[in-house]
Write a protein that holds these residues in place. Structure first.
Motif, short mmCIF file in Angstrom:
data_model
loop_
_atom_site.label_atom_id
_atom_site.label_comp_id
_atom_site.label_asym_id
_atom_site.label_seq_id
_atom_site.Cartn_x
_atom_site.Cartn_y
_atom_site.Cartn_z
N ALA A 280 0.86 -1.62 0.03
CA ALA A 280 0.11 -0.10 -0.21
C ALA A 280 1.08 1.49 0.16
CB ALA A 280 -0.97 0.41 1.50
N CYS A 281 1.75 1.00 1.08
CA CYS A 281 2.87 2.84 0.90
C CYS A 281 3.72 2.94 -0.46
CB CYS A 281 4.06 1.87 1.67
SG CYS A 281 3.33 2.08 3.14
N LYS A 282 4.03 1.28 -1.35
CA LYS A 282 4.72 1.90 -2.27
C LYS A 282 3.02 2.48 -4.10
CE LYS A 282 7.98 -1.68 -1.55
NZ LYS A 282 8.65 -3.29 -2.07
N MET A 283 2.10 1.96 -3.67
CA MET A 283 1.19 2.91 -3.67
C MET A 283 0.58 3.88 -4.01
SD MET A 283 -1.61 -0.84 -3.87
CE MET A 283 -3.22 -0.19 -5.07
N LEU A 284 0.74 4.24 -3.26
CA LEU A 284 0.36 6.06 -2.64
C LEU A 284 1.87 6.59 -2.79
CD1 LEU A 284 -0.50 5.64 1.33
CD2 LEU A 284 -1.92 6.26 -0.73
N LYS B 195 2.25 9.97 -5.48
CA LYS B 195 3.11 11.21 -5.04
C LYS B 195 2.19 11.64 -3.51
CE LYS B 195 5.86 13.11 -8.95
NZ LYS B 195 6.66 11.97 -8.93
N ARG B 196 1.44 10.29 -2.70
CA ARG B 196 0.44 10.88 -1.96
C ARG B 196 1.59 10.20 -0.43
NH1 ARG B 196 -5.22 8.78 -2.86
NH2 ARG B 196 -5.36 10.39 -1.30
N LEU B 197 2.50 9.47 -0.70
CA LEU B 197 3.00 8.90 0.76
C LEU B 197 3.85 10.23 1.66
CD1 LEU B 197 3.65 6.33 2.03
CD2 LEU B 197 5.83 6.57 1.22
N HIS B 198 3.32 10.63 2.43
CA HIS B 198 3.38 12.15 3.00
C HIS B 198 4.74 11.88 4.14
CE1 HIS B 198 0.73 13.88 0.97
NE2 HIS B 198 -0.06 13.55 1.01
#
Length: 303
Positions: free
Chosen positions: A264-268, A272-275
């Motif tokens: 899920a982290c890699k998808m975000l 460009k949504r992994l803050h």
């Protein structure tokens, strides 16, 4: 202008503003954060692997406005240290920051409980609570040479407006006095908790740097699509905020690393949504050799 046209124009402007705010917050980050010290499992800063290519925040847990563990009573904003101060002392803070220039250390206030009692947000008044909180937290922050504050109240004996004004003024004052350089909040998906934190966000979201949303508070067995849906919902609730994803290292709740958290982290990240990523907690991670901390930081550090 005719009333219906004025209303339509205002709706369009509101939509454009929301789109602009969302765009501003649409960027990946290399921020990794970890709570530490609440469970007294002899964990030290130096036990935790620190990737030099991330921005690393330790969050000491907790400073609480109660007087003792044995017979706890609220103190109306007079905070005391309730983390493992033997292993996480001012000298330990100084040492880890000197060895790792990418490390900052914050404290979290509130928490779930004090001994067998819930840690309630229970001010006598906004004015007196803020005055006491600013004085007591400034003293702790200066003693430990800390950089920021995290708000993690989970039980309330005050209305949302009182919480919003008290916490907002606390953060505003600490920043204005240059006592802290960043602030975060740590809500989760509970109706009362959300009422309190969303009131705070609406009034003072512009001075809150990070939203440590407790995604691990969702049910064990959360799937990747569910997790991403939760992330979208909370990003809409805390619009414009840097909503960090999270897991609990004892893998008892939420989307766990084994079930796809890092996918899920890699998808975000691809969107460009992994803050940033945060973990509860280093105390529990010690038992598994901090394997998930290493994986989290590798994802964040990768180009």
């Amino acid at each position: 202008m005719e009333p219906h046209k004025l209303f339509l124009t205002l709706l369009i402007l509101q939509a454009l503003l929301i789109c602009h705010i969302s765009t501003l917050s649409a960027a990946n980050s290399k921020l990794f954060r970890e709570y530490i010290g609440a469970e007294f499992k002899d964990v030290k800063f130096s036990d935790v692997p620190i990737n030099p290519n991330v921005d690393f925040h330790f969050i000491l847990s907790f400073a609480i406005d109660y007087d003792s563990l044995s017979s706890p009573s609220p103190t109306n904003g007079k905070f005391n240290v309730f983390w493992d101060s033997n292993n996480l002392s001012p000298s330990h803070v100084s040492s880890i920051k000197s060895k790792h220039p990418n490390v900052k250390v914050a404290l979290s206030v509130g928490g779930y409980s004090v001994g067998s009692e819930f840690a309630y947000f229970k001010p006598s008044s906004v004015k007196s609570w803020v005055s006491n909180a600013v004085a007591s937290l400034t003293s702790i922050i200066n003693e430990y040479d800390l950089d920021g504050i995290d708000i993690d109240y989970e039980h309330f004996q005050a209305d949302p407006e009182t919480f919003a004004e008290s916490i907002g003024l606390l953060i505003k004052t600490l920043k204005r006095n240059k006592v802290i350089s960043f602030a975060s909040i740590a809500p989760y998906a509970d109706d009362e908790v959300q009422r309190q934190y969303l009131a705070l966000w609406r009034r003072y979201g512009n001075i809150i740097d990070y939203v440590n949303f407790q995604f691990y508070a969702y049910d064990r067995g959360t799937t990747i699509p569910q997790f991403l849906s939760y992330f979208n919902t909370q990003s809409s609730n805390y619009i414009g905020g840097k909503v960090l994803v999270s897991f609990q290292s004892d893998v008892s709740r939420g989307l766990t690393p084994e079930d796809g958290f890092f996918t899920a982290c890699k998808m975000l990240k691809s969107q460009k949504r992994l803050h940033g990523i945060f973990v509860w907690s280093a105390d529990d991670s010690k038992a598994n050799g901090f394997i998930y901390e290493k994986q989290s930081q590798e994802i964040l550090a990768a180009n």
